[in-house]
Design a protein around this motif. Sequence first.
Motif, PDB file in Angstrom:
ATOM      1  N   VAL A   5     -11.345   7.677  -7.371  1.00 30.30           N
ATOM      2  CA  VAL A   5     -10.386   6.704  -6.849  1.00 30.30           C
ATOM      3  C   VAL A   5      -9.111   7.427  -6.449  1.00 30.30           C
ATOM      4  CG1 VAL A   5      -8.989   4.665  -7.352  1.00 30.30           C
ATOM      5  CG2 VAL A   5     -11.312   4.830  -8.274  1.00 30.30           C
ATOM      6  N   ILE A   6      -8.648   7.186  -5.225  1.00 35.53           N
ATOM      7  CA  ILE A   6      -7.342   7.675  -4.777  1.00 35.53           C
ATOM      8  C   ILE A   6      -6.416   6.468  -4.773  1.00 35.53           C
ATOM      9  CG2 ILE A   6      -6.037   8.716  -2.893  1.00 35.53           C
ATOM     10  CD1 ILE A   6      -8.524  10.254  -2.100  1.00 35.53           C
ATOM     11  N   LEU A   7      -5.391   6.502  -5.608  1.00 37.09           N
ATOM     12  CA  LEU A   7      -4.580   5.325  -5.896  1.00 37.09           C
ATOM     13  C   LEU A   7      -3.108   5.550  -5.571  1.00 37.09           C
ATOM     14  CD1 LEU A   7      -4.135   2.519  -7.313  1.00 37.09           C
ATOM     15  CD2 LEU A   7      -3.987   3.799  -9.470  1.00 37.09           C
ATOM     16  N   ASP A   8      -2.566   4.685  -4.717  1.00 34.02           N
ATOM     17  CA  ASP A   8      -1.134   4.703  -4.431  1.00 34.02           C
ATOM     18  C   ASP A   8      -0.416   3.910  -5.513  1.00 34.02           C
ATOM     19  OD1 ASP A   8       1.326   4.949  -3.082  1.00 34.02           O
ATOM     20  OD2 ASP A   8       1.010   3.040  -2.068  1.00 34.02           O
ATOM     21  N   LEU A   9       0.744   4.372  -5.956  1.00 34.53           N
ATOM     22  CA  LEU A   9       1.479   3.652  -6.995  1.00 34.53           C
ATOM     23  C   LEU A   9       2.275   2.477  -6.436  1.00 34.53           C
ATOM     24  CD1 LEU A   9       2.880   6.422  -9.376  1.00 34.53           C
ATOM     25  CD2 LEU A   9       0.809   5.036  -9.615  1.00 34.53           C
ATOM     26  N   GLY A  10       2.649   2.538  -5.152  1.00 39.22           N
ATOM     27  CA  GLY A  10       3.504   1.501  -4.580  1.00 39.22           C
ATOM     28  C   GLY A  10       2.734   0.430  -3.846  1.00 39.22           C
ATOM     29  N   LEU A  11       1.965  -0.380  -4.574  1.00 35.40           N
ATOM     30  CA  LEU A  11       1.165  -1.435  -3.955  1.00 35.40           C
ATOM     31  C   LEU A  11       1.957  -2.739  -3.876  1.00 35.40           C
ATOM     32  CD1 LEU A  11      -2.169  -0.646  -5.817  1.00 35.40           C
ATOM     33  CD2 LEU A  11      -1.624  -0.114  -3.432  1.00 35.40           C
ATOM     34  N   PRO A  12       1.639  -3.617  -2.931  1.00 31.21           N
ATOM     35  CA  PRO A  12       2.452  -4.818  -2.722  1.00 31.21           C
ATOM     36  C   PRO A  12       2.314  -5.876  -3.806  1.00 31.21           C
ATOM     37  CG  PRO A  12       0.553  -4.822  -1.253  1.00 31.21           C
ATOM     38  CD  PRO A  12       0.587  -3.475  -1.904  1.00 31.21           C
ATOM     39  N   ASP A  13       1.158  -5.935  -4.469  1.00 28.34           N
ATOM     40  CA  ASP A  13       0.929  -7.014  -5.434  1.00 28.34           C
ATOM     41  C   ASP A  13       0.922  -6.568  -6.895  1.00 28.34           C
ATOM     42  OD1 ASP A  13      -1.365  -5.577  -4.871  1.00 28.34           O
ATOM     43  OD2 ASP A  13      -2.716  -7.263  -5.239  1.00 28.34           O
ATOM     44  N   ALA A  14       1.050  -5.265  -7.142  1.00 30.04           N
ATOM     45  CA  ALA A  14       1.098  -4.764  -8.521  1.00 30.04           C
ATOM     46  C   ALA A  14       1.493  -3.296  -8.497  1.00 30.04           C
ATOM     47  CB  ALA A  14      -0.251  -4.933  -9.219  1.00 30.04           C
ATOM     48  N   ASP A  15       2.090  -2.839  -9.567  1.00 29.99           N
ATOM     49  CA  ASP A  15       2.403  -1.416  -9.682  1.00 29.99           C
ATOM     50  C   ASP A  15       1.104  -0.644  -9.900  1.00 29.99           C
ATOM     51  OD1 ASP A  15       3.140   1.123 -11.455  1.00 29.99           O
ATOM     52  OD2 ASP A  15       4.927   0.534 -10.345  1.00 29.99           O
ATOM     53  N   GLY A  16       1.015   0.514  -9.263  1.00 28.17           N
ATOM     54  CA  GLY A  16      -0.205   1.307  -9.375  1.00 28.17           C
ATOM     55  C   GLY A  16      -0.545   1.689 -10.802  1.00 28.17           C
TER      56      GLY A  16
END
Length: 229
Positions: free
Chosen positions: A51-62
């Motif tokens: 999984v490549i995960l961005d921390l700055g997502l619109p609906d929740a913190d990564g």
Amino acid sequence: MTTARILVIDDEEQIRRFLRISLRSQGYQVIEADNAEAGLGLAATQTPDLVILDLGLPDADGKTVLAEIRAWSSVPVLVLSVRDSETEKVLALDGGANDYVTKPFGVQELLARVRNLLRSVGDAAKPGGLFDDGHLRIDLGLRLVTLDGSPVHLSRKEYAVLQALVAQPGRVVTQSQLLREIWGPSHVEDTHYLRIVIGRLRQKLCDDPSEPGYLETEPGVGYRFIGER
């Protein structure tokens, strides 16, 4: 051989497109989500290998997404973020991330991190925890380390640190994790203990810190084992 499936969770279309092109060029399958809810759904139903995960997502913190994934899965997670402080990196890695890349990033660095993490999955599945590149041999099952056929004599702390890193190849293990697990919770601030042990390990393994072949430092964050079989 099954092609690795990589889940990208990032709300920026340009980043997802860049990752899609780069990863597919290496033969990986790519699935995408632009928010936390969709990403968690795909992580649960598509069984990604990474999984490549961005921390700055619109609906929740990564980091919340990471915690939810870690509640039921050990899939390698590579965090992407514009947050480049040591504190943010340590929080993500202590929270279960396997690696951390700061935006903007180069494609070659990213692909190398992806290869390392995917290789670590295969290494973890191998019995006995054996590393052998023809020069250095580390047998975690037998607690034996040799260099060019000669035994390498390590102290208990030196072996414990090496074991912790070799058991998770390619993954950054934070200073606080190593200190807590090996020295105990009261020593998580005693980073000089760790620097001394890493220095001795490098000396005994003939590993040049300026061009490491085995023990790589992530400044202010931790260490990773980067040896290739």
